[in-house]
Design a protein around this motif. Structure first.
Motif, PDB file in Angstrom:
ATOM      1  N   TYR A 327      24.416 -31.212 -51.651  1.00 40.65           N
ATOM      2  CA  TYR A 327      25.175 -32.349 -52.174  1.00 40.65           C
ATOM      3  C   TYR A 327      26.623 -31.958 -52.446  1.00 40.65           C
ATOM      4  N   ARG A 328      26.840 -30.708 -52.779  1.00 46.50           N
ATOM      5  CA  ARG A 328      28.206 -30.282 -53.081  1.00 46.50           C
ATOM      6  C   ARG A 328      29.116 -30.382 -51.862  1.00 46.50           C
ATOM      7  N   PHE A 329      28.543 -30.264 -50.673  1.00 43.41           N
ATOM      8  CA  PHE A 329      29.363 -30.453 -49.476  1.00 43.41           C
ATOM      9  C   PHE A 329      29.787 -31.910 -49.325  1.00 43.41           C
ATOM     10  N   TYR A 330      28.983 -32.803 -49.822  1.00 47.97           N
ATOM     11  CA  TYR A 330      29.340 -34.225 -49.820  1.00 47.97           C
ATOM     12  C   TYR A 330      30.641 -34.437 -50.595  1.00 47.97           C
ATOM     13  N   LEU A 331      30.780 -33.766 -51.730  1.00 46.57           N
ATOM     14  CA  LEU A 331      31.999 -33.865 -52.520  1.00 46.57           C
ATOM     15  C   LEU A 331      33.143 -33.066 -51.906  1.00 46.57           C
ATOM     16  N   LEU A 332      32.835 -31.888 -51.356  1.00 46.56           N
ATOM     17  CA  LEU A 332      33.856 -31.077 -50.707  1.00 46.56           C
ATOM     18  C   LEU A 332      34.453 -31.805 -49.501  1.00 46.56           C
ATOM     19  N   GLN A 333      33.597 -32.494 -48.749  1.00 49.81           N
ATOM     20  CA  GLN A 333      34.073 -33.247 -47.577  1.00 49.81           C
ATOM     21  C   GLN A 333      35.047 -34.351 -47.981  1.00 49.81           C
ATOM     22  N   ARG A 334      34.847 -34.923 -49.158  1.00 54.12           N
ATOM     23  CA  ARG A 334      35.751 -35.971 -49.617  1.00 54.12           C
ATOM     24  C   ARG A 334      37.169 -35.427 -49.794  1.00 54.12           C
ATOM     25  N   ILE A 335      37.272 -34.202 -50.284  1.00 51.98           N
ATOM     26  CA  ILE A 335      38.583 -33.571 -50.419  1.00 51.98           C
ATOM     27  C   ILE A 335      39.200 -33.346 -49.041  1.00 51.98           C
TER      28      ILE A 335
END
Length: 382
Positions: A327-335
């Motif tokens: 899930y953390r990649f989901y947030l990282l991808q937003r950046i």
């Protein structure tokens, strides 16, 4: 039904992010505990797992996940103050703090909740029981909750909170708390007079665990009063910044990133980049071992678990073993997606800021398959 229904709990880390947004946007909503019968009757059959927060719209649409709840309103132009700054450096900065607040601060949040029983335990047991089983007698609630706290404590270990690492976790959090206090002594919110997605990310850990549980809340009040005031401000209907005389309810002009915020960005680089780096290496190795995952396959498999394994990384001279949650990649991808969407000159400006604060690598660390969300669960995109 005329109101939105928000399913969460006051002591839930991830509920705090979405709740604060709903409050600040003046959304007409009622909050129901996940122990409410409607959660079992309406929500569980739709999302197939027990998880909060969840939003039920007046039209019956169900949205799970704090970020997705926020974006539901943003995409429909329903925000009173958009969570997303228009200027490039402020937008990227706010997205970085969304990820750091919700994911990079889980270690101190779990430590200060579960390792101070003398001060915290009576309060925690009462709160967990009351909101999970509001109709049950108190003694029955406590009996059930006391049997389940072992699982909750085990989650702290999954985040790397063990006796060998606790001194470092405390040292780093006390430093961070001081830096946050210095920043919120100068400005009401992360980027001026209105909250952004970065504020909503930070409030997750800094309210439910660190600003509400007895031991860390008292520590914050003593050592970081401006930070504690910010946690109050983030849960207030209005701007709640009367100590900042005549401060406008708008973001800092000129895409400004003040020095105190640059200090905090450097903290993200020192305290969270090592973990992102290890997550990325583990995940890409795991994907190489599982090349036949179909498009839209649930990240957690049929059981929808959050972690796909464990990785290790070095931080401040100690080895941390932690669960790897895609899930953390989901947030990282937003950046990264927001950065890639910028014009060339704006990318140069943001890159200079990231270089100055040691965060350049945040734009290159990525999993070999994107993590998306579909039907309220994380999936591996094609």
């Amino acid at each position: 039904m005329t109101k939105f229904r928000f399913y969460g709990m006051p002591h839930s880390l991830y509920s705090g992010k979405a709740r604060s947004y709903l409050i600040k946007q003046h959304v007409d909503f009622e909050e129901l505990t996940a122990g409410h019968p409607r959660y079992g009757e309406k929500i569980m059959p739709a999302i197939h797992r027990w998880i909060i927060p969840v939003l039920e719209t007046p039209d019956g649409e169900i949205v799970q996940d704090g970020t997705d709840i926020i974006d539901w309103f943003e995409k429909r132009g329903l925000a009173r103050h958009s969570a997303y700054p228009e200027s490039p450096r402020q937008r990227i900065t706010s997205l970085i703090f969304e990820m750091f607040g919700g994911e990079g601060m889980v270690r101190p949040a779990m430590h200060y909740r579960w390792n101070f029983d003398e001060t915290n335990l009576d309060f925690i047991e009462d709160q967990f029981g009351l909101f999970a089983m509001p109709s049950a007698p108190r003694e029955k609630r406590l009996e059930i909750i006391r049997k389940s706290t072992g699982r909750m404590r085990a989650a702290a270990v999954m985040f790397g909170v063990v006796p060998e690492t606790i001194p470092i976790i405390e040292e780093a959090y006390e430093e961070l708390m001081g830096e946050l206090n210095a920043h919120f002594s100068q400005t009401p919110y992360l980027l001026g007079g209105a909250p952004t997605i970065g504020d909503y990310g930070l409030i997750a850990s800094l309210f439910a665990h660190l600003g509400r549980d007895p031991y860390p809340a008292q520590m914050m009040k003593r050592r970081a009063p401006a930070l504690f005031r910010w946690t109050e401000r983030m849960n207030a209907w209005g701007a709640d910044m009367s100590e900042f005389l005549d401060y406008p309810e708008e973001l800092l002009p000129g895409d400004e990133i003040p020095a105190t915020l640059k200090t905090l960005l450097k903290r993200v680089a020192s305290d969270y980049l090592p973990e992102i780096r290890a997550f990325t290496a583990f995940t890409n190795g795991w994907l190489a071992e599982n090349p036949d995952l179909p498009a839209n396959a649930p990240v957690g498999g049929e059981k929808l678990v959050r972690a796909i394994g464990k990785c290790s990384f070095e931080w401040r001279g100690k080895t941390f073993d932690v669960g790897v949650m895609p899930y953390r990649f989901y947030l990282l991808q937003r950046i990264q997606d927001a950065f890639n969407a910028l014009a060339d000159e704006d990318r140069k400006s943001v890159s200079a800021l990231l270089e100055e604060t040691g965060l350049s690598e945040i734009m290159t660390l990525r999993s070999n398959r994107r993590v998306g969300r579909k039907d309220n669960i994380e999936i591996w995109e094609g």
